[in-house]
Design a protein around this motif. Structure first.
Motif, PDB file in Angstrom:
ATOM      1  N   SER A   1       2.316  -1.475  -4.149  1.00 41.68           N
ATOM      2  CA  SER A   1       3.001  -0.361  -3.747  1.00 41.68           C
ATOM      3  C   SER A   1       4.543  -0.092  -4.160  1.00 41.68           C
ATOM      4  CB  SER A   1       2.815   0.470  -2.386  1.00 41.68           C
ATOM      5  OG  SER A   1       3.581  -0.162  -1.453  1.00 41.68           O
TER       6      SER A   1
ATOM      7  N   GLY B   1       1.648   3.940  -5.126  1.00 42.08           N
ATOM      8  CA  GLY B   1       0.648   2.939  -4.994  1.00 42.08           C
ATOM      9  C   GLY B   1      -0.558   3.254  -5.739  1.00 42.08           C
TER      10      GLY B   1
ATOM     11  N   VAL C   1       1.401   8.646  -4.348  1.00 46.47           N
ATOM     12  CA  VAL C   1       0.370   7.574  -4.272  1.00 46.47           C
ATOM     13  C   VAL C   1      -0.904   8.066  -4.967  1.00 46.47           C
ATOM     14  CG1 VAL C   1      -0.697   6.134  -2.631  1.00 46.47           C
ATOM     15  CG2 VAL C   1       1.697   6.518  -2.137  1.00 46.47           C
TER      16      VAL C   1
ATOM     17  N   SER D   1       7.086   7.760  -3.313  1.00 46.82           N
ATOM     18  CA  SER D   1       6.196   6.696  -3.034  1.00 46.82           C
ATOM     19  C   SER D   1       5.112   6.351  -4.226  1.00 46.82           C
ATOM     20  CB  SER D   1       5.465   6.613  -1.645  1.00 46.82           C
ATOM     21  OG  SER D   1       4.831   7.857  -1.523  1.00 46.82           O
TER      22      SER D   1
ATOM     23  N   SER E   1       0.951  -1.377  -0.040  1.00 48.84           N
ATOM     24  CA  SER E   1      -0.125   0.113  -0.056  1.00 48.84           C
ATOM     25  C   SER E   1       0.760   1.308   0.049  1.00 48.84           C
ATOM     26  CB  SER E   1      -0.833  -0.231   1.485  1.00 48.84           C
ATOM     27  OG  SER E   1      -0.156   0.156   2.367  1.00 48.84           O
ATOM     28  N   GLY E   2       0.191   2.478  -0.333  1.00 47.85           N
ATOM     29  CA  GLY E   2       0.935   3.694  -0.308  1.00 47.85           C
ATOM     30  C   GLY E   2       1.392   3.690   1.140  1.00 47.85           C
TER      31      GLY E   2
END
Length: 445
Positions: free
Chosen positions: A285, A275, A249, A273, A111-112
Motif C-alpha cells: 500500500s 492499496g 484503496v 491512500s 495494506s490499505g
C-alpha cells in the motif's frame, strides 16, 4: 467429503471466526484472468476480483513473470533501512499518477489499513491539530487507527474499544437517506447541514486536522458522493485549514474507469491512500500526499519491515504496465456501460431490483421488497447463493446490495455469461423457486 469440505474442516479449529466474513464454503486453489477454481476443481466467473484487489485479473502473465524474476534475485531486504531498485523506480512513477499537482511524495505500507493510519499520522503532524472527521458507512481497514475511522459494521467496534480518540463521524450522503420527493439540491443541502452540525456545536474547525472520505464508498454499498456535496465539503476544508484526504484503496487503480475515483469530481486531495490492486493483490500500500505534508514526520514514524519490498514493488510496476498497455481504464468504462445497460434492463423486468449504481466496472445493485421498497436481505442472500451455484461469485454489502466488481480484464464473452447467470437467478427468485441456504444467518456482513 469433498476437498473443499476437508480443507475447511481442517482449518476451522485453528482459524479465528473474526478473520473472515462468511459467504460460500469453498477454498480457492487457482485463478486465471476473470475466473477462479476451487479445491474441487469447479471454476467460477469472478465478479468480486478479490474485493477489488485484482483489477488486472488473476495470475496475469506479466505480473507473474515480474514476481518470479524478482523472487529469484531477492525476496526481501527491509526497506526500513535500505532502498531496493524496484521500489526506488516505483515511487516516482506512482506519485506522478497521483491526482495532486506540485511536489508529491509517498510512504509504503502493507495494506490499505496502515495507509489510512498514515493519513491520520501525517495530518496530525502537519497541522498540529488532533481531530479526524470521517463518514458513516466507511470502511478504511482493521488496524486500530483505520477501524476507528470506519463505521460499516458494529463488529468493527463491538468489544474492542476504546478506539482512537478525537475521531468524529458525520453522516455519509448515501441514497438510502434521501427522502421521498426530495430534490438532489435539497438532499445535498440537508446532508451538508448534518455535516456542519458538529462544527457548529462542539467541534472547533481550527482543531480538525483532516477530513477523510471515500469519493465512492466501497463496502458501504458502492455509492458515489453527490458532486455538489463533495465540493461543499472540500470548500469547507480549504476555508478552515483542514486537510482533505481520500481513500482510494477499493476504488482506485482503474476500477471506475479513471485511475482514481476522486478524478470524477475534479478535486485534488492533500493526502490519499492506495492499496488492494496496487500490486495486483500482493501486500503493498501507499500513502501519497503533498511533499510538505509527507515530510512533516521523521523516521521511524511510518516505517514497516516489509513495506515496499522488492517482490511487491515489482508486482506493482508490472500492474501499472498492464493497466496502461491493455488500456484497462477505457475497458472499465466500455464494459461498465454494458453492465449498466444490463442491470437497467433487469430493473425493468424485476420489481425487487431497486437503485442501480455503476461507475465503470464498479457497481452496487440494491435488492428490495417489491411492495415496501425496503432492503430485502433474504432475497439478496438467495440471489448470491444461486449465482454461486450457477458458476459465478458475487457477494452482498449492507445486507441487500449486490457487489459487482469483476476484474477489468474480464472478456466480453465472460461478462455475457455472468449476465446470463444473474438473469437466471433473478428469474428464479421472481418465480419463487429460490430458498435460503441452511447457513443463511451466517452469510454476509
Amino acid at each position: 467429503m469433498s476437498e473443499n469440505e476437508r480443507l475447511l474442516a481442517n482449518e476451522a479449529p485453528a482459524f479465528s471466526k473474526a478473520a473472515r466474513v462468511k459467504y460460500f464454503n469453498i477454498v480457492i486453489e487457482s485463478g486465471k484472468g476473470a475466473t477462479v477454481t476451487d479445491a474441487d476443481g469447479k471454476t467460477y466467473i469472478d465478479l468480486l476480483a478479490s474485493a477489488s484487489a485484482t483489477n488486472t485479473g488473476h495470475s496475469h502473465p506479466h505480473v507473474v513473470k515480474a514476481v518470479q524474476d524478482q523472487a529469484a534475485k531477492l525476496l526481501q531486504y527491509t526497506p526500513a533501512y535500505f532502498a531496493n531498485d524496484n521500489a526506488a523506480k516505483l515511487a516516482p512513477r506512482l506519485t506522478a499518477l497521483a491526482p495532486i499537482s506540485g511536489p508529491t511524495a509517498l510512504g509504503w505500507g502493507n495494506s490499505g489499513s496502515d495507509a489510512n493510519d498514515a493519513i491520520i499520522k501525517f495530518a496530525r503532524a502537519y497541522t498540529g491539530r488532533p481531530y479526524i472527521v470521517s463518514f458513516t458507512g466507511a470502511y478504511h481497514g482493521s488496524t486500530y487507527g483505520s477501524i476507528s475511522v470506519s463505521s460499516v459494521s458494529l463488529n468493527m467496534s463491538r468489544k474492542i474499544g476504546p478506539l482512537l480518540p478525537d475521531v468524529v463521524k458525520v453522516p455519509f450522503p448515501d441514497p438510502w437517506k434521501r427522502l421521498k420527493g426530495e430534490s438532489e439540491a435539497d438532499f445535498v443541502d440537508r446532508m451538508f447541514a448534518a455535516f456542519k452540525l458538529p462544527f457548529e456545536t462542539y467541534l472547533p474547525a481550527e482543531e480538525v486536522a483532516v477530513i477523510l472520505i471515500e469519493p465512492i464508498q466501497g463496502d458501504g454499498g458502492i455509492v458515489k458522493t453527490p458532486d455538489a456535496y463533495m465540493h461543499k465539503v472540500y470548500d469547507f476544508a480549504k476555508a478552515n485549514g483542514i486537510l482533505f484526504a481520500v481513500d482510494e484503496v477499493n476504488q482506485g487503480m482503474g476500477r471506475t474507469g479513471k485511475w482514481w475515483s476522486i478524478e470524477h469530481f475534479g478535486l485534488e486531495p492533500d493526502l490519499m491512500s492506495v492499496g488492494k490492486s496496487l500490486a495486483s493483490g500482493l501486500p503493498l500500500s501507499a500513502v501519497i500526499g503533498r511533499q510538505d505534508i509527507m515530510n512533516s514526520l521523521g523516521a521511524p514514524a511510518n516505517v514497516y519491515t516489509t513495506a515496499g519490498n522488492p517482490v511487491t514493488a515489482a508486482a506493482a510496476m508490472a500492474t501499472i504496465d498492464v493497466i496502461e498497455d491493455e488500456h484497462l481504464l477505457e475497458r472499465s468504462t466500455r464494459l461498465g456501460k454494458k453492465a449498466a445497460d444490463f442491470f437497467a434492463a433487469e430493473k425493468k423486468k424485476f420489481k425487487f431490483i431497486g437503485d442501480v449504481r455503476m461507475y465503470g466496472l464498479d457497481g452496487g445493485i440494491d435488492i428490495v421488497d417489491p411492495v415496501t421498497g425496503e432492503p430485502d436481505a433474504d432475497a439478496t442472500t438467495k440471489i448470491i447463493y444461486r449465482v454461486f451455484e450457477l458458476g459465478a461469485i458475487i457477494i452482498s454489502l449492507k445486507t441487500n446490495v449486490l457487489r459487482f466488481q469483476p476484474p477489468l480484464v474480464i472478456t466480453d464473452e465472460q461478462l455475457q455469461s455472468a449476465f446470463d447467470i444473474l438473469d437466471q437467478a433473478f428469474s428464479e427468485l421472481s418465480a419463487g423457486k429460490l430458498s435460503l441456504p441452511d447457513n443463511a444467518d451466517e452469510i454476509g456482513w
